[in-house]
Design a protein around this motif. Structure first.
Motif, short mmCIF file in Angstrom:
data_model
loop_
_atom_site.label_atom_id
_atom_site.label_comp_id
_atom_site.label_asym_id
_atom_site.label_seq_id
_atom_site.Cartn_x
_atom_site.Cartn_y
_atom_site.Cartn_z
N VAL A 1 37.83 36.92 32.78
CA VAL A 1 38.72 37.97 32.28
C VAL A 1 39.80 38.16 33.34
O VAL A 1 39.52 38.47 34.50
N THR A 2 41.04 37.94 32.93
CA THR A 2 42.18 38.03 33.83
C THR A 2 42.97 39.29 33.53
O THR A 2 43.17 39.66 32.38
N THR A 3 43.39 39.98 34.58
CA THR A 3 44.32 41.10 34.44
C THR A 3 45.50 40.83 35.37
O THR A 3 45.47 39.89 36.17
N ASP A 4 46.52 41.65 35.27
CA ASP A 4 47.67 41.48 36.16
C ASP A 4 47.34 41.88 37.60
O ASP A 4 48.12 41.59 38.51
N ASP A 5 46.18 42.52 37.80
CA ASP A 5 45.84 43.04 39.12
C ASP A 5 44.72 42.27 39.81
O ASP A 5 44.63 42.27 41.04
N PHE A 6 43.85 41.62 39.05
CA PHE A 6 42.73 40.87 39.59
C PHE A 6 42.12 40.06 38.44
O PHE A 6 42.47 40.27 37.26
N SER A 7 41.21 39.16 38.76
CA SER A 7 40.47 38.40 37.75
C SER A 7 38.99 38.46 38.08
O SER A 7 38.61 38.56 39.25
N VAL A 8 38.14 38.39 37.05
CA VAL A 8 36.69 38.38 37.25
C VAL A 8 36.11 37.14 36.58
O VAL A 8 36.35 36.89 35.39
N ASN B 1 52.51 39.34 40.83
CA ASN B 1 51.55 40.43 40.62
C ASN B 1 50.47 40.42 41.69
O ASN B 1 49.28 40.20 41.40
N PRO B 2 50.82 40.67 42.95
CA PRO B 2 49.77 40.69 43.98
C PRO B 2 48.87 41.91 43.82
O PRO B 2 49.31 42.97 43.36
#
Length: 213
Positions: free
Chosen positions: A145-152, A187-188
């Motif tokens: 699951v990817t977001t603009d802030d982190f991925s899991v 998007n760091p």
């Protein structure tokens, strides 16, 4: 990328077994064999090495079906032991290779989506969540699951999870799961939030594992 155990099992001097988990093409398996050869070369090992590639999950797997065989010679001694030239290698699939089962999602209720949901519930940024499992399926990933802030990332086996997590510069791993934080780019991840993200992952994985739900 082939999901395989590292380090390989040393059966006896000069003989090693590489356990792989999942269904792969001959080209993918040969690439994993060449990866082993490159790693042994870089660690300054010597002699000749015979490599068996078997179905098996984890470096302690026993009795897995044989898929392929290979050998490589790191020096003149290795050439004498294997019949290859120094630095040479040989790889071959078996005529009737064993069929390895495809990796399945773990039975634990802890998932990559659980972690993202927990971050959202805590009010921390998890912008534009989307499922991108296809990007990591070849490495044994069962959910990304990817977001603009982190991925899991979620894996079926901890060895594969650790191997993939260490390929990235900044991650937080709990068993089969790891969070990947981004540095630079458009998007760091906010460095001030990384400890909070990590704490939420620790909390949600611990809570779900303990409850058995």
């Amino acid at each position: 990328m082939v999901s395989f155990s590292w380090p390989p099992t040393v059966d006896r001097d000069g003989y090693i077994t590489l356990n792989v988990w999942g269904s792969y093409t001959p080209a993918q398996l040969e690439a994993s064999f060449m990866d082993v050869r490159a790693r042994y070369t870089s660690t300054r090992k010597e002699g000749g090495w015979f490599v068996s590639i078997d179905c098996g999950q984890g470096m302690d797997a026993e009795g897995g079906g044989r898929i392929a065989n290979g050998k490589f010679a790191l020096d003149a001694l290795g050439a004498a032991q294997t019949g290859l030239r120094p630095g040479g290698s040989d790889f071959e699939m078996l005529a009737s290779p064993a069929a390895c089962p495809t990796a399945q999602a773990p039975t634990s209720a802890v998932s990559a989506q659980d972690v993202v949901d927990a971050v959202t519930a805590a009010g921390l940024p998890a912008r534009d969540p989307r499922t991108n499992t296809g990007f990591c399926a070849d490495s044994g990933c069962v959910q990304l699951v990817t977001t603009d802030d982190f991925s899991v990332y979620q894996y079926v086996d901890e060895v594969a999870a650790t191997r993939m997590a260490t390929a990235f510069p900044l991650t937080h791993q709990v068993g089969l799961l790891f969070m990947r934080f981004t540095q630079g780019g458009s998007n760091p991840t906010d460095p001030a939030l990384i400890p909070q993200y990590s704490a939420i992952m620790d909390e949600v994985t611990g809570r779900l594992v303990e409850s058995g739900s």
